[in-house]
Design a protein around this motif. Sequence first.
Motif, PDB file in Angstrom:
ATOM      1  N   MET B 159      33.430  96.187  67.168  1.00 26.16           N
ATOM      2  CA  MET B 159      33.527  95.048  66.245  1.00 26.16           C
ATOM      3  C   MET B 159      32.137  94.460  66.033  1.00 26.16           C
ATOM      4  N   LEU B 167      37.713  86.276  66.934  1.00 29.44           N
ATOM      5  CA  LEU B 167      38.927  86.587  67.691  1.00 29.44           C
ATOM      6  C   LEU B 167      39.006  85.745  68.958  1.00 29.44           C
ATOM      7  N   GLY B 170      39.584  82.094  68.312  1.00 31.26           N
ATOM      8  CA  GLY B 170      40.969  81.813  67.963  1.00 31.26           C
ATOM      9  C   GLY B 170      41.830  81.635  69.203  1.00 31.26           C
ATOM     10  N   LEU B 171      41.689  82.525  70.149  1.00 34.17           N
ATOM     11  CA  LEU B 171      42.459  82.416  71.398  1.00 34.17           C
ATOM     12  C   LEU B 171      42.056  81.171  72.179  1.00 34.17           C
ATOM     13  N   GLN B 193      45.098  87.219  78.255  1.00 35.01           N
ATOM     14  CA  GLN B 193      44.776  87.637  76.889  1.00 35.01           C
ATOM     15  C   GLN B 193      43.364  88.210  76.801  1.00 35.01           C
ATOM     16  N   ARG B 196      43.164  91.645  78.143  1.00 34.16           N
ATOM     17  CA  ARG B 196      43.711  92.636  77.226  1.00 34.16           C
ATOM     18  C   ARG B 196      42.818  92.857  76.020  1.00 34.16           C
ATOM     19  N   LEU B 197      42.204  91.793  75.562  1.00 37.40           N
ATOM     20  CA  LEU B 197      41.448  91.893  74.309  1.00 37.40           C
ATOM     21  C   LEU B 197      40.122  92.621  74.489  1.00 37.40           C
ATOM     22  N   VAL B 200      39.702  96.256  73.791  1.00 39.32           N
ATOM     23  CA  VAL B 200      39.941  96.573  72.393  1.00 39.32           C
ATOM     24  C   VAL B 200      38.667  96.408  71.565  1.00 39.32           C
TER      25      VAL B 200
END
Lengths: 204, 204
Positions: B159, B167, B170-171, B193, B196-197, B200
Amino acid sequence: MTTATARRTPADKHDERRRALADSALRTLGELGYARASLREIANNSEFSHGVVHYYFHDKLDLIVYCVRQYKATCVHRYDGVVADATTPEGLVAAFADKLVETIVDEAPMHRLWYDLRSQSMFEESLREAVLQIDQTLEDMIWRVVGTYAELAGREPAMTPHVAYGLLDGLFQQALLGYLCDLEGVLDDLRAQVHRLMPVLLAP
Amino acid sequence: MTTATARRTPADKHDERRRALADSALRTLGELGYARASLREIANNSEFSHGVVHYYFHDKLDLIVYCVRQYKATCVHRYDGVVADATTPEGLVAAFADKLVETIVDEAPMHRLWYDLRSQSMFEESLREAVLQIDQTLEDMIWRVVGTYAELAGREPAMTPHVAYGLLDGLFQQALLGYLCDLEGVLDDLRAQVHRLMPVLLAP
DNA sequence: GAGAAGTCTTGACAGTCGTCAAGAAAACGG
DNA sequence: CCGTTTTCTTGACGACTGTCAAGACTTCTC
């Protein structure tokens, strides 16, 4: 005379008036924000006088919460058509991304008002109940898109609705700010970002 | 007498006073937010009188932008230690997630003030330059974490810095709101979270 | 220690704000 | 058409706001 529409009780008329007043107020609120939009300014930009606000609403907070609730109530169905018309996962993503961009252009004042209200709720406890409720409806809205996307792709979502909403909302808010600041390419960026993010939301 | 610290020009003293005033102001701003924190209230919660604000700052906006800039200037180094001490990708993610949770608990008022200011900048054009600058430093801060994470994992980021920041922000914002609303489990959720993120964000 | 420069306090200014009450105007019911 | 209820306007209230100026106080300089 005795048509179906003529069946209006006084209570209906009262509600109708509240809606009309809220519609006017939303224009001013979207332009000035929560703090700087005075009741006089709201009334001046409408067909009403400044005193009538207290006839239909308890106080300023009551009016503003009602306004945002009313706007968001229709807002959460923005992607219903996208979901209903989608036949392929790629098509759904493309339509969804386009719609996101479209609403930034068309309704930027409403979106910044929402983010304003949500920020204020971090300070003002009396706003939190309404904000949490609205936030939940937005999460549901996003999840209808992601869920349909997963179905069309024949895969399972890899994130909870909460996370999916948080991620997309982060990108959306960033794009909105960039758009309002006249930054170049933010809308195309958002579109591309959504195309990249959506597959990640699904399990492999 | 002639120590190194005694080498203070009047300009230094002036700056030092501005910093002290801003420190006091930050407490009130974090409690009340941008709109409801009046200069008198800010002064009352400090050792200064309400008139002195205009001796050190041009106006209210000047003060508040200075305050948030000052806070964020140190804030952006919060994860420097995490980055420096990390030896494994998993360890970096764990330390990063813990630090995110920690700052929500320890500095919630400062964070909500930042989101307040950023929301206001969507309405007030004169705030946008400062907000965009600060946002950029936060993006850089996040990217130092993600970049180091990618190195340790021996993979490439998938990214752009902008997206990674969007991202995670936002979380984070979602967790902050939940924390302030006393929702259960939001901090543990945020930690999970992030775990997990982060993977990615890297290319496979 | 006198004068000057810098720092701070106090009080006031012109606005604006949300709120409310008194009464006008309109709509309604018989 | 009169009386009642609902709806709306107008004007005022006290409180609060950002800003600023006049002067007191402190600190520094010679």
